[in-house]
Scaffold this motif. Structure first.
Motif, mmCIF file in Angstrom:
data_model
loop_
_atom_site.group_PDB
_atom_site.id
_atom_site.type_symbol
_atom_site.label_atom_id
_atom_site.label_comp_id
_atom_site.label_asym_id
_atom_site.label_seq_id
_atom_site.Cartn_x
_atom_site.Cartn_y
_atom_site.Cartn_z
ATOM 1 N N ARG A 12 -0.765 32.110 6.804
ATOM 2 C CA ARG A 12 -0.662 31.047 5.814
ATOM 3 C C ARG A 12 0.479 31.337 4.846
ATOM 4 O O ARG A 12 0.693 32.479 4.454
ATOM 5 N N HIS A 47 1.329 23.872 0.226
ATOM 6 C CA HIS A 47 2.104 23.135 1.226
ATOM 7 C C HIS A 47 1.356 21.960 1.837
ATOM 8 O O HIS A 47 1.866 21.299 2.740
ATOM 9 N N GLY A 48 0.134 21.669 1.364
ATOM 10 C CA GLY A 48 -0.654 20.564 1.916
ATOM 11 C C GLY A 48 -2.132 20.808 1.735
ATOM 12 O O GLY A 48 -2.597 21.080 0.636
ATOM 13 N N CYS A 76 3.278 13.044 4.206
ATOM 14 C CA CYS A 76 2.763 14.253 4.845
ATOM 15 C C CYS A 76 2.820 14.110 6.357
ATOM 16 O O CYS A 76 2.830 13.005 6.886
ATOM 17 N N ALA A 79 -0.742 18.090 10.673
ATOM 18 C CA ALA A 79 -0.488 19.376 11.303
ATOM 19 C C ALA A 79 -1.600 19.767 12.270
ATOM 20 O O ALA A 79 -1.381 20.566 13.182
ATOM 21 N N GLU A 94 0.524 18.747 6.047
ATOM 22 C CA GLU A 94 1.530 19.503 5.310
ATOM 23 C C GLU A 94 2.538 18.520 4.747
ATOM 24 O O GLU A 94 2.821 17.479 5.346
#
Length: 119
Positions: A12, A47-48, A76, A79, A94
């Motif tokens: 991550r 990041h999301g 976005c 992902a 993300e």
């Protein structure tokens, strides 16, 4: 190999926080039908995050997420699409472009961990 790191899985980029943040999501489902849905984030990171979504979406597609608390919107990329639970899909997103403070949370910079070769 470190047993905590599975092969083929990326580390991550930032810490994940389990928070329920209200969002409004706009996009097209897998049938190319437009949808707009009020949803809640299940977890967030710099990041999301992950959200529960009734609309069926697919990995790689773009959606628009609006933070209901601030009115800020962000494009976005889907992902990950996980399993369905309580009639909603678990969807990992993300940000398409880097954004600071979308969740109104300060995330510390990520420091890569060194993998020890000693047992």
């Amino acid at each position: 190999m470190n047993p905590q790191i599975r092969p083929g899985r990326r580390l991550r980029r930032s810490k994940r926080l389990v928070l329920s943040i209200p969002v409004h999501v706009f996009g097209q489902d897998v049938f190319r039908e437009s949808f707009n849905e009020f949803a809640r984030m299940l977890s967030v990171n710099a990041h999301g995050g992950a959200l529960a979504l009734a609309a069926r979406v697919e990995k790689g597609q773009r959606i628009l997420v609006v933070n209901k608390s601030t009115g800020q919107e962000q494009e976005c990329r889907v992902a990950h699409v996980g399993s369905m639970q309580d009639s909603k899909w678990t969807v990992g997103i993300e940000f398409a472009e880097p954004v600071e403070n979308f969740w109104q949370i300060h995330f510390p910079a990520s420091i890569p961990r060194q993998v020890s070769t000693h047992r």
